[in-house]
Design an enzyme around this catalytic site. Structure first.
Site, PDB file in Angstrom:
ATOM      1  N   ARG A   6     -88.265 -19.513   3.159  1.00  0.00           N
ATOM      2  CA  ARG A   6     -88.287 -19.046   1.769  1.00  0.00           C
ATOM      3  C   ARG A   6     -87.096 -19.614   1.006  1.00  0.00           C
ATOM      4  NH1 ARG A   6     -90.275 -16.045  -2.073  1.00  0.00           N
ATOM      5  NH2 ARG A   6     -88.965 -14.672  -3.355  1.00  0.00           N
ATOM      6  N   GLU A  11     -83.718   8.487  31.766  1.00  0.00           N
ATOM      7  CA  GLU A  11     -84.316   8.337  30.446  1.00  0.00           C
ATOM      8  C   GLU A  11     -83.279   7.903  29.420  1.00  0.00           C
ATOM      9  OE1 GLU A  11     -87.661  10.873  28.751  1.00  0.00           O
ATOM     10  OE2 GLU A  11     -85.921  11.640  27.635  1.00  0.00           O
TER      11      GLU A  11
END
Length: 372
Positions: free
Chosen positions: A261, A235
């Site tokens: 942008r 994990e």
């Protein structure tokens, strides 16, 4: 158990199919089963245990692709939690009967798995675990106690529960039990409200005289510590594989925003401050990806140790947080708008420092490996 590796051409074709599915996958009740149908949950499981035997690196690449194409953080995290903390111990310690009863449904998406070790006053401090399993007069086990922060707990059909069965050290005093949903005395709490990891549910459990027998033991009496270490080794190493996909998606979107942008008559991408932020984000992603993939290759070779797992968890979570510190300033005030995903990713990054053992705990493990 031996694992094989897909030939590159075979796996790349499969991965392309997974990406196509993930880009339009359903975000709801059908997601888990359809992910299993794609073969996602069985990649790291050996063929001899009913998996595809593709290996750990293949599984990490798949989780990364799933998160990148779908933009989801919680579902791939929840699936990874099942893969590494529930399936891995069942593969390593489960009997043939336990594989048939529990592992096969997990791999095919007919069941959800969870791992329950953490308690209110005991996380990494295993000697403080209070959940107990005692023999009754008929030789059966009775489990009593409580667990918390159980990922997948609210929907889990199969739970691996760590309990104390003898006094003494964690090495010999803990056992692991496979507890099916519906076992009398198992009470599953409500979802725990949290920030981040939307779509990944967690809860607390209460065990009130849950009666089990030896066939429900995983690895036999006293094997709880070994089961826990098997779960944590994998994990910690691989739970953040989906994060790589989220970072890649966010970087691509940030680059597009910087190109499209304009401020003061020039695209944002023309300003060195923005370009440098994007380069640092790219560096964080590349560094995290290279280390995690190398760790997966070690696991495929059978050489993964706890120090390497902790190093991987620490490094990827650190780079994830660095990445997310740069991201808002690419967007400016737009970073506060939900459609950029910036604040959600920031929350996920903070959380990554704590689950599967805090960053401080990972440092302790690594330091001990260095002999200090």
């Amino acid at each position: 158990m031996t694992r094989r590796t897909y030939p590159p051409q075979e796996f790349s074709g499969w991965l392309a199919g997974l990406r196509s599915w993930a880009a339009k996958c359903p975000d709801g009740d059908g997601l888990w089963r359809t992910a299993a149908d794609q073969g996602l949950l069985s990649l790291a499981v050996p063929e001899s245990a009913g998996g595809s035997g593709a290996g750990y690196e293949a599984a990490c690449l798949a989780l990364e692709a799933f998160a990148e194409e779908s933009g989801l953080s919680g579902p791939p995290f929840a699936m990874a939690a099942q893969m590494w903390a529930c399936q891995e111990p069942l593969v390593a310690f489960g009997s043939e009967a336990q594989h048939d009863r529990h592992l096969t449904p997990l791999l095919t998406g007919r069941a959800v798995g969870a791992f329950a070790a953490t308690e209110y006053d005991a996380g990494s401090d295993l000697l403080s675990l209070r959940t107990r399993a005692d023999r009754d007069s008929e030789g059966r086990w009775r489990l009593n106690g409580a667990k918390t922060f159980v990922t997948n707990g609210p929907t889990a059909d199969v739970l691996i529960v760590i309990a104390r069965t003898a006094e003494g050290s964690a090495l010999s005093g803990l056992s692991a039990f496979v507890v099916p949903r519906g076992t009398p005395g198992l009470h599953i709490g409500r979802d725990i409200d949290k920030a981040g990891l939307a779509g990944a549910a967690l809860c607390s459990l209460h065990l009130d005289d849950c009666v089990l027998d030896d066939s429900d033991l995983l690895g036999g009496p006293g094997a709880g510590f070994a089961v826990l270490m098997q779960a944590m080794r994998h994990e910690r190493a691989f739970i953040l594989a989906p994060v790589l996909g989220l970072m890649a998606r966010a970087l691509s979107q940030a680059v597009e925003h910087a190109r499209s942008r304009s401020q003061f008559g020039r695209p944002l991408a023309a300003y060195d401050t923005i370009r440098q932020r994007l380069v640092r984000m790219h560096l964080s992603l590349t560094s995290a990806r290279e280390l995690l993939h190398a760790t997966a290759r070690q696991a495929d070779a059978g050489t993964l140790d706890h120090g390497r797992s902790s190093l991987t968890k620490l490094h990827v979570s650190t780079e994830f947080n660095r990445f997310c510190q740069e991201l808002p300033d690419v967007y400016g005030g737009y970073a506060l708008l939900p459609e950029t995903g910036t604040t959600a990713l920031l929350t996920d990054a903070v959380a990554s420092r704590y689950y599967s053992g805090t960053s401080d705990m990972q440092m302790k493990i690594i330091a001990e490996g260095l002999g200090v």
